[in-house]
Design an enzyme around this catalytic site. Structure first.
Site, PDB file in Angstrom:
ATOM      1  N   CYS A  40       0.870  -1.187   0.000  1.00 53.32           N
ATOM      2  CA  CYS A  40       0.000   0.000   0.000  1.00 53.32           C
ATOM      3  C   CYS A  40       0.905   1.235   0.000  1.00 53.32           C
ATOM      4  CB  CYS A  40      -0.976  -0.023   1.167  1.00 53.32           C
ATOM      5  SG  CYS A  40      -0.244   0.222   2.801  1.00 53.32           S
ATOM      6  N   THR A  41       0.435   2.337   0.585  1.00 52.43           N
ATOM      7  CA  THR A  41       1.210   3.580   0.557  1.00 52.43           C
ATOM      8  C   THR A  41       2.233   3.639   1.692  1.00 52.43           C
ATOM      9  OG1 THR A  41      -0.688   4.749  -0.401  1.00 52.43           O
ATOM     10  CG2 THR A  41       1.098   6.093   0.489  1.00 52.43           C
ATOM     11  N   GLY A  42       1.741   3.772   2.931  1.00 49.57           N
ATOM     12  CA  GLY A  42       2.641   3.976   4.063  1.00 49.57           C
ATOM     13  C   GLY A  42       2.927   2.747   4.884  1.00 49.57           C
ATOM     14  N   ASN A  43       2.291   1.617   4.540  1.00 49.92           N
ATOM     15  CA  ASN A  43       2.480   0.355   5.252  1.00 49.92           C
ATOM     16  C   ASN A  43       2.119   0.488   6.737  1.00 49.92           C
ATOM     17  OD1 ASN A  43       5.143  -1.921   6.116  1.00 49.92           O
ATOM     18  ND2 ASN A  43       3.149  -2.447   5.299  1.00 49.92           N
ATOM     19  N   THR A  44       1.031   1.231   6.999  1.00 53.66           N
ATOM     20  CA  THR A  44       0.543   1.339   8.378  1.00 53.66           C
ATOM     21  C   THR A  44      -0.931   0.961   8.501  1.00 53.66           C
ATOM     22  OG1 THR A  44       0.017   3.695   8.119  1.00 53.66           O
ATOM     23  CG2 THR A  44       2.198   3.145   9.008  1.00 53.66           C
ATOM     24  N   CYS A  45      -1.641   0.835   7.380  1.00 54.03           N
ATOM     25  CA  CYS A  45      -3.079   0.512   7.457  1.00 54.03           C
ATOM     26  C   CYS A  45      -3.412  -0.726   6.618  1.00 54.03           C
ATOM     27  CB  CYS A  45      -3.928   1.695   7.004  1.00 54.03           C
ATOM     28  SG  CYS A  45      -3.805   3.151   8.067  1.00 54.03           S
ATOM     29  N   ARG A  46      -3.619  -0.515   5.314  1.00 50.21           N
ATOM     30  CA  ARG A  46      -4.161  -1.583   4.487  1.00 50.21           C
ATOM     31  C   ARG A  46      -3.233  -2.792   4.318  1.00 50.21           C
ATOM     32  NH1 ARG A  46      -5.599   2.432  -0.340  1.00 50.21           N
ATOM     33  NH2 ARG A  46      -3.814   3.449   0.678  1.00 50.21           N
TER      34      ARG A  46
ATOM     35  N   ASP B 200      -8.390   3.780   1.290  1.00 47.82           N
ATOM     36  CA  ASP B 200      -7.543   3.964   2.461  1.00 47.82           C
ATOM     37  C   ASP B 200      -8.409   4.401   3.652  1.00 47.82           C
ATOM     38  OD1 ASP B 200      -5.541   4.465   4.269  1.00 47.82           O
ATOM     39  OD2 ASP B 200      -4.390   5.786   2.952  1.00 47.82           O
TER      40      ASP B 200
END
Length: 374
Positions: free
Chosen positions: A222-228, A339
Site C-alpha cells: 500500500c502507501t505507508g504500510n501502516t493501514c491496508r 484507504d
C-alpha cells in the site's frame, strides 16, 4: 599462460588502476585453458573453464566418487533450470533469494538431461556424481563480471582462507589478491531433492533463514504500510494458519512467508491504532508491526505481490518491472481498496472484511484448502 615450474602472475586487485582490465585478463586466461586463483566472496579458490578439460584436470580434483563434489559457478538463478530441468519451485526460490551469495545448492535428480550433458566427458564425470550437481552464484564482483563475459561456467576446486595458500597448491597461471577473505561467511551447502532440502554443511545461512528463503512469499503493498497492507498481512497469516491447522508463528515451517511494504513508507512506523484493534478482534496481530519501504529486490523475491490500488501497482512496477508476471491488485475484480486512514473504527472494520473476502479468493486460488475440506 605460465610455463611449467614458474610462479603464477600475481595481481593485487586493490591496487589495480582499472579493475576492468583485470577482469579481461582473467577471462582471456580462462578462455585459453588457464587456471586462475581468485576471491569467491567468502574465500579463495582455483577455477577453470568447464569447457576446457585440460584446465579442469590441472585443478587436481579427485576422480570418481572420492572427495567433495566440486561446484560450478553460474551467473545466477535464471540458469538453474538449464542445469536442472525438473527444478522445483522451492529450489528456485532458494536460488533467487540466496544468490549471489554464500549458498551452494546441490541438486539431486535428472541433472544429466540438463546442460551437464554438453560438457566435455571428463569434466562431466567430475561435476556430476550420483545424479547430483553443485551450483553456486558467487557474490564477489570480479568473479561475477568474469562469468558474465565468459562462455559457460567455471569449475571451483576447493577453497582456502588466504590467497597465499593457493600458491602451494596445484599450479595456476594468475593469482588475484583482494585481501583477507571475509570471516564468518562460509557458504551453507544445501542438498535439494524436489521440494525438500537438507543442510549438508552449515554456513552463513542458517535453517530459519533457509525456511524463509524457500517458502512461498506473499507480499502486500500500500502507501505507508501502516493501514491496508499490514492489515492484509496479519489477516492473511491468520487465515493461512486456520487453513493449515497451525499457529501463525509456524507458517514458515509450512512453507509460507507473508510480508507487507509501502511505496512511500517511513520505515519503523507502527500500524494505525484502529488497524491494530480491528485485526486483533479478527484473530490476527499487528502488535510488533514496523513499516518498511518496498524495494525492487523484495518485489522480485516475492511469489505473489498484491497491491491495494492501481496507483500502488503502477509505482511498484516502475521500481521492479520484473515483478509484473506475479503482481496484481488484491481485489480479483480489479477494484481499488480505499484507504481508511483518518476514519473511525467502523471504516477500518469494513476494510478488514473486504480484505478477508479477497484473501479467501487468493488462498483458494493458491490451493490452500482448510483441513477437513480437501
Amino acid at each position: 599462460m605460465a610455463e611449467p615450474g614458474t610462479k603464477p602472475e600475481r595481481i593485487d586487485l586493490r591496487r589495480a588502476d582499472d579493475p576492468r582490465d583485470v577482469v579481461h585478463r582473467v577471462v582471456a586466461c580462462l578462455a585459453q585453458g588457464g587456471v586462475v586463483g581468485l576471491p569467491t566472496g567468502d574465500a579463495y579458490g582455483l577455477v577453470a573453464s568447464a569447457l576446457k578439460p585440460d584446465a579442469v584436470a590441472r585443478l587436481g580434483m579427485p576422480e570418481g566418487a572420492e572427495g567433495p563434489l566440486p561446484s560450478l559457478f553460474v551467473k545466477g538463478a535464471d540458469e538453474v533450470a538449464d542445469w536442472v530441468p525438473d527444478v522445483s519451485p522451492a529450489a528456485l526460490r532458494l536460488a533467487r533469494r540466496g544468490w549471489p551469495g554464500p549458498l551452494t545448492l546441490v541438486f539431486r535428480g535428472q541433472v544429466a538431461d540438463g546442460l551437464a550433458s554438453r560438457l566435455p566427458g571428463t569434466v562431466r564425470a567430475q561435476v556430476v556424481r550420483d545424479s547430483s550437481i553443485s551450483l553456486r552464484a558467487p557474490a564477489h564482483p570480479l568473479l561475477r563480471e568474469v562469468l558474465r563475459l565468459l562462455p559457460g561456467p567455471v569449475v571451483l576446486s576447493g577453497t582456502v582462507a588466504r590467497v597465499d595458500d593457493l600458491e602451494a597448491g596445484p599450479r595456476c597461471d594468475i593469482l588475484i589478491d583482494d585481501g583477507p577473505a571475509e570471516r564468518g561467511h562460509a557458504p551453507t551447502v544445501v542438498l535439494v531433492e524436489g521440494e525438500r532440502w537438507t543442510i549438508l554443511s552449515e554456513g552463513a545461512a542458517g535453517p530459519e533463514e533457509l525456511k524463509r528463503m524457500s517458502g512461498t512469499l506473499i507480499l502486500f503493498v500500500c502507501t505507508g504500510n501502516t493501514c491496508r497492507s499490514p492489515m492484509a498481512e496479519a489477516l492473511c497469516k491468520a487465515e493461512l494458519a486456520r487453513r493449515l491447522g497451525c499457529d501463525p508463528g509456524a507458517l514458515e515451517d509450512h512453507g509460507f512467508v507473508v510480508m507487507s511494504a509501502g511505496v512511500a513508507a517511513h520505515p519503523g512506523m507502527p500500524a494505525a491504532a484502529y488497524a491494530v484493534e480491528v485485526v486483533r478482534s479478527r484473530g490476527g496481530s499487528l502488535k510488533d508491526h514496523a513499516s518498511r519501504m518496498i524495494t525492487a529486490s523484495l518485489a522480485s523475491a516475492a511469489d505473489h505481490v498484491l497491491a491495494m490500488t492501481a496507483d500502488h501497482l503502477e509505482i511498484l512496477l516502475e521500481q521492479a518491472p520484473e515483478a509484473r508476471p506475479k503482481a496484481r491488485l488484491l481485489d480479483p475484480r480489479g477494484g481499488d481498496l480505499d484507504d481508511p486512514i483518518g476514519s473511525g473504527r467502523e471504516v477500518y472494520l469494513e476494510t478488514a472484511r473486504e480484505i478477508e473476502s479477497h484473501l479467501r479468493h487468493l488462498l483458494d486460488e493458491l490451493g490452500v484448502i482448510a483441513r477437513g475440506q480437501a
